[in-house]
Design an enzyme around this catalytic site. Sequence first.
Site, short mmCIF file in Angstrom:
data_model
loop_
_atom_site.label_atom_id
_atom_site.label_comp_id
_atom_site.label_asym_id
_atom_site.label_seq_id
_atom_site.Cartn_x
_atom_site.Cartn_y
_atom_site.Cartn_z
N HIS A 24 11.58 -7.99 2.94
CA HIS A 24 10.41 -7.30 2.38
C HIS A 24 9.34 -7.21 3.47
CE1 HIS A 24 12.35 -9.49 -1.07
NE2 HIS A 24 12.46 -8.21 -1.45
N HIS B 295 -16.72 -53.91 -5.59
CA HIS B 295 -17.26 -54.41 -6.85
C HIS B 295 -16.72 -55.79 -7.23
CE1 HIS B 295 -13.36 -53.13 -8.36
NE2 HIS B 295 -13.60 -51.92 -7.90
N CYS C 178 -48.89 -44.42 -41.11
CA CYS C 178 -48.45 -44.75 -42.46
C CYS C 178 -47.04 -44.25 -42.71
CB CYS C 178 -49.42 -44.16 -43.48
SG CYS C 178 -49.43 -42.35 -43.49
N CYS D 181 -33.69 -31.16 -43.52
CA CYS D 181 -32.97 -30.47 -42.44
C CYS D 181 -32.06 -31.39 -41.64
CB CYS D 181 -33.96 -29.78 -41.50
SG CYS D 181 -34.97 -30.92 -40.53
N CYS E 139 -34.35 -36.35 -41.30
CA CYS E 139 -35.17 -35.68 -42.32
C CYS E 139 -34.29 -35.41 -43.55
CB CYS E 139 -35.71 -34.37 -41.77
SG CYS E 139 -36.46 -33.28 -43.01
N CYS F 142 -2.34 -5.41 4.96
CA CYS F 142 -2.04 -5.98 3.64
C CYS F 142 -1.73 -7.46 3.75
CB CYS F 142 -0.88 -5.22 2.99
SG CYS F 142 -1.29 -3.54 2.47
N CYS G 208 0.81 -1.22 0.00
CA CYS G 208 0.00 0.00 0.00
C CYS G 208 0.85 1.27 0.00
CB CYS G 208 -0.95 0.00 1.20
SG CYS G 208 -0.12 0.10 2.80
N CYS H 182 -17.97 -45.64 9.09
CA CYS H 182 -19.33 -45.21 8.76
C CYS H 182 -20.14 -46.33 8.10
CB CYS H 182 -19.27 -44.00 7.83
SG CYS H 182 -18.54 -44.33 6.21
#
Length: 509
Positions: A151, A257, A302, A292, A289, A157, A135, A244
């Site tokens: 530093h 598994h 039908c 498209c 289609c 800050c 700052c 658990c």
Amino acid sequence: MDSDDELRGARDSEIIYISSDGESSGGGGSGEEESDCGRDDYEVREEVDSMREKRYVILTEKDINERQEEGIRRVSSVFSIPRGSACILLRQYKWNISKLSDEWFADEERVRNSVGLPANGVVRPDSQKLTCGICFDGYSPSALSSASCVHFYCHECWEGYISTSINNGAGCLALRCPEPSCTAMVLEETINRLAKDEDKVKYKQLLLHSYIEDNKKIKWCPAPDCTCAVEFLGDGNYDVSCMCRFSFCWNCTEETHRPVSCETVSKWILKNSAESENVNWIIANSKPCPKCKKPIEKNQGCMHMTCRPPCNFQFCWLCLGPWSEHGSTTTGGNYACNRYESAKKQGIYDEAEAQRERAKNSLVRYTHYYERWASNQTSRQKAQADMQKFERENLAKLSDFLGIPETQLKFIPEAWSQIIECRRVLKWTYAYGYYLDDEAKSEFFVYLQGEAESGLERLHKCAEKDIHEFLPKADKTKLPSLQDFSEFRVKLAGLTRAKVQSCDLVGVM
């Protein structure tokens, strides 16, 4: 990281083992220990041998914290460095004391430089006023701090810098000086002194989690809301059960598994969640289609098809040609197409029809295996709920109604436990069968699977339906005879033993 024996030590009293019924034994937990009074040496030795057969250890957050603190204390003592420095070193070396010791005593200066751990303490400049490097406001030296470097920054800050880093995740455990060119590490003491209270709690939690996540032999239990971890000590059997009561494969952290490999489970789960079967369904049950190209499903009526707006193109479902050229007797009317039949004889539609047929067969096969996999999963969940309901509501009532101690009724919960286990095994046999390519082995496997399925249904019916004859009811005045109950017990216990054998046989396929 390899687990360090020096760190763990021989702390047998703090190891938690899980018995087959999910109850914890041994120290390290918060429950009260049962006394061994009245038990002979043989029983005690038998229990110890049974515990040693377990290939994993359940760790609570308290156990993890104790291990972590023990390692920090040892490094601090042996290296003659502060606790915060020891914590930084262990974190950077993924809590591997052996590797850290080897490199530290080989070249301490190199380790310090690589980690960002200055050898000397902080030397404050001899000045009445210093400028914060963030700052740029002036402060007295006591109002600024540094990360053991030159530093200095004001405490406000520092608080913002630390808070932002902690909220960004585990990277805060390797937080360095705000000066980009500086490699000095921010110690835990600095964080505890300058950070907000909620940030301190988050930092401690991230530090605790790093001990598990950096360790290749320890993993968190994947059950929701469970805070325990599992340390794997054993051989190739990866099935583990947490405190658990959630059982899972330690190798892939999916639910247990057996008999399916982790690779097969991974492919099956991916297939169930992927879009591949949606694509197969579209190919098998729809056509694009002609104008498209959007897929259209024909479910009745039908051959005259009309695409949805804004396309509105009308075409023949069979040959996909414009309907303006159809509908007359020359093309077969509304329910046939002579052009399609003629082109089909020439082999024009062979490839498209073959692709559609392959997609249908693949979809039918997948649906067959998936529906049975899901059905066994649903049945297993219901069996778990039924067992809990019986233990909670009916076990004591049945004991009072028949005048039999609860200890002599344990065969009923044991039968339910076997049903739950067999449902799990059978569920995964359908994933195994889906990927089984060997035709001869597949036929034998299907036979074993069918035998196991029919035997399980008999056991499930006995435990779920037949027992109602002996449960107390408001309108029941006559007690069932003990002879009838004894016969029921023999029947249920026999079916339970038979299912253990059949499920084990299917499980080794």
